[in-house]
Design an enzyme around this catalytic site. Structure first.
Site, PDB file in Angstrom:
ATOM      1  N   ASP A  78      -0.252  -4.361   5.949  1.00  0.00           N
ATOM      2  CA  ASP A  78      -0.988  -3.910   7.134  1.00  0.00           C
ATOM      3  C   ASP A  78      -2.420  -4.429   7.158  1.00  0.00           C
ATOM      4  OD1 ASP A  78       1.245  -2.618   7.940  1.00  0.00           O
ATOM      5  OD2 ASP A  78       0.476  -0.586   7.713  1.00  0.00           O
TER       6      ASP A  78
ATOM      7  N   HIS B  33       0.843  -1.201   0.000  1.00  0.00           N
ATOM      8  CA  HIS B  33       0.000   0.000   0.000  1.00  0.00           C
ATOM      9  C   HIS B  33       0.875   1.246   0.000  1.00  0.00           C
ATOM     10  CE1 HIS B  33       0.780  -0.858   4.244  1.00  0.00           C
ATOM     11  NE2 HIS B  33       0.342   0.341   4.587  1.00  0.00           N
TER      12      HIS B  33
ATOM     13  N   HIS C  13       1.360   3.905   1.991  1.00  0.00           N
ATOM     14  CA  HIS C  13       1.860   4.620   3.160  1.00  0.00           C
ATOM     15  C   HIS C  13       3.385   4.707   3.144  1.00  0.00           C
ATOM     16  CE1 HIS C  13      -2.078   3.864   5.614  1.00  0.00           C
ATOM     17  NE2 HIS C  13      -2.187   4.834   4.740  1.00  0.00           N
TER      18      HIS C  13
ATOM     19  N   HIS D 226       4.321  -5.310  10.253  1.00  0.00           N
ATOM     20  CA  HIS D 226       4.755  -4.686  11.506  1.00  0.00           C
ATOM     21  C   HIS D 226       4.908  -5.725  12.604  1.00  0.00           C
ATOM     22  CE1 HIS D 226       4.171  -0.387  10.444  1.00  0.00           C
ATOM     23  NE2 HIS D 226       3.246  -0.873   9.626  1.00  0.00           N
TER      24      HIS D 226
ATOM     25  N   ASP E  16       5.785   4.364   5.221  1.00  0.00           N
ATOM     26  CA  ASP E  16       6.645   3.362   5.850  1.00  0.00           C
ATOM     27  C   ASP E  16       6.678   2.047   5.078  1.00  0.00           C
ATOM     28  OD1 ASP E  16       3.956   3.104   6.650  1.00  0.00           O
ATOM     29  OD2 ASP E  16       4.494   1.944   8.419  1.00  0.00           O
ATOM     30  N   HIS E  17       5.941   1.967   3.975  1.00  0.00           N
ATOM     31  CA  HIS E  17       5.959   0.776   3.125  1.00  0.00           C
ATOM     32  C   HIS E  17       6.424   1.092   1.703  1.00  0.00           C
ATOM     33  CE1 HIS E  17       3.727  -1.886   5.961  1.00  0.00           C
ATOM     34  NE2 HIS E  17       3.339  -0.705   6.426  1.00  0.00           N
TER      35      HIS E  17
ATOM     36  N   HIS F 296      -7.524  -1.291   5.564  1.00  0.00           N
ATOM     37  CA  HIS F 296      -6.499  -0.363   6.067  1.00  0.00           C
ATOM     38  C   HIS F 296      -6.370   0.800   5.099  1.00  0.00           C
ATOM     39  CE1 HIS F 296      -2.973   1.016   8.165  1.00  0.00           C
ATOM     40  NE2 HIS F 296      -2.242   0.932   7.065  1.00  0.00           N
TER      41      HIS F 296
END
Length: 282
Positions: free
Chosen positions: A134, A54, A56, A173, A58-59, A110
């Site tokens: 996520d 996805h 975001h 995570h 942090d990915h 998410h």
């Protein structure tokens, strides 16, 4: 199929998936590109593709720099908001990298464009793997930031729970301990939650910012949150399943992290990552 588990940032995981015959490699959720390239170089593999679950940061934040450092790299995902995207994927689409097959599973909830990736090899005794980003973590799931609760339920209870029971789950995570502590507060008399929490504490799972590794093994009924979409549904799945709690070494180590140990430590000390080879035993 060999999976390199790479802890990054505060509690994220990115992955390097290697075809051990062709030495072709696919990365999942690149957040720290130089570290990924360092590990790929040490493994002696040719990185050809990035699969992003996805958009975001942090990915996906490492995609642009990775493409700059390695021109011609394919960046794939389901959401046009993914940085440096070169190919947009759709639900049910299948890809192939060497002997490794990839089935793309749209798992909104998410985010609206969240894609999970189911990987396997033909005529191979090793179990398949799911890279869930996520959408699914150990004993939990990602926050529902986009989409509806019904979409989240369908992603967990229909799309992902229908995968083969031997599937190994690699999540985005390390939230194992906090998820289980929350579940125990919600259902203090749930014996399954109590047993899972004891297992997590015994094998060194840690809270946010401190972790050893995420277990890539979940029985089918443990693949969704203890409280999402509903604790009653989760309890009914537990009651109907004969699966046992996973053991800390449910997969065989193909190589140990140079600095890994059996005691909890910060993600910084696991800078070289962990390797797993898809295998049914330890």
């Amino acid at each position: 199929m060999k999976v390199k588990v790479i802890p990054v940032l505060e509690d994220n995981y990115m992955y390097l998936v290697i075809d051990e015959h062709t030495r072709e490699a696919v990365a999942v959720d690149v957040a720290v590109p130089k570290r990924l390239l360092e590990i790929a170089g040490r493994e002696g593999v040719s990185l050809t593709t990035v699969l992003t679950t996805h958009h975001h940061w942090d990915h996906a934040r490492g995609n642009a720099e990775l493409v700059r450092l390695q021109p011609g790299l394919a960046v794939m995902g389901a959401d046009e908001r993914i940085c440096a995207l070169t190919r947009r994927l759709v639900h049910g689409e299948e890809l192939r990298f060497g002997a490794i097959h990839v089935r793309c599973l749209l798992t909104p909830g998410h985010t609206s464009g969240h894609m999970s990736y189911f990987l396997w090899e033909d005529e191979c005794p090793d179990p398949p793997a799911l890279f869930s980003g996520d959408s699914l973590s150990v004993a939990g799931c990602g926050w529902r930031l986009e989409g509806t609760a019904q979409q989240m339920y369908q992603s967990l209870a229909e799309t992902l729970s229908n995968l083969p029971p031997q599937t190994k789950v690699f999540c985005g995570h390390e939230h194992t301990l906090s998820n289980l502590e929350f579940a125990q507060k919600v259902e203090p008399c749930n014996d399954h939650v109590r047993a899972k929490l004891s297992w997590a504490q015994a094998c060194g799972h840690c809270r946010r910012g401190m972790r050893t590794m995420c277990p890539p093994c979940l029985p089918p009924w443990a693949r969704s949150s203890c409280t999402t979409p509903s604790s009653e549904w989760w309890r009914s799945q537990c009651a109907s399943s004969q699966a046992k709690w996973p053991q800390p070494r449910s997969w065989r180590h193909s190589a140990r992290s140079e600095q890994a140990s059996s005691t909890p430590q910060s993600h910084c000390s696991l800078r070289h990552g962990l390797s797993w080879r898809c295998s049914g035993g330890s």
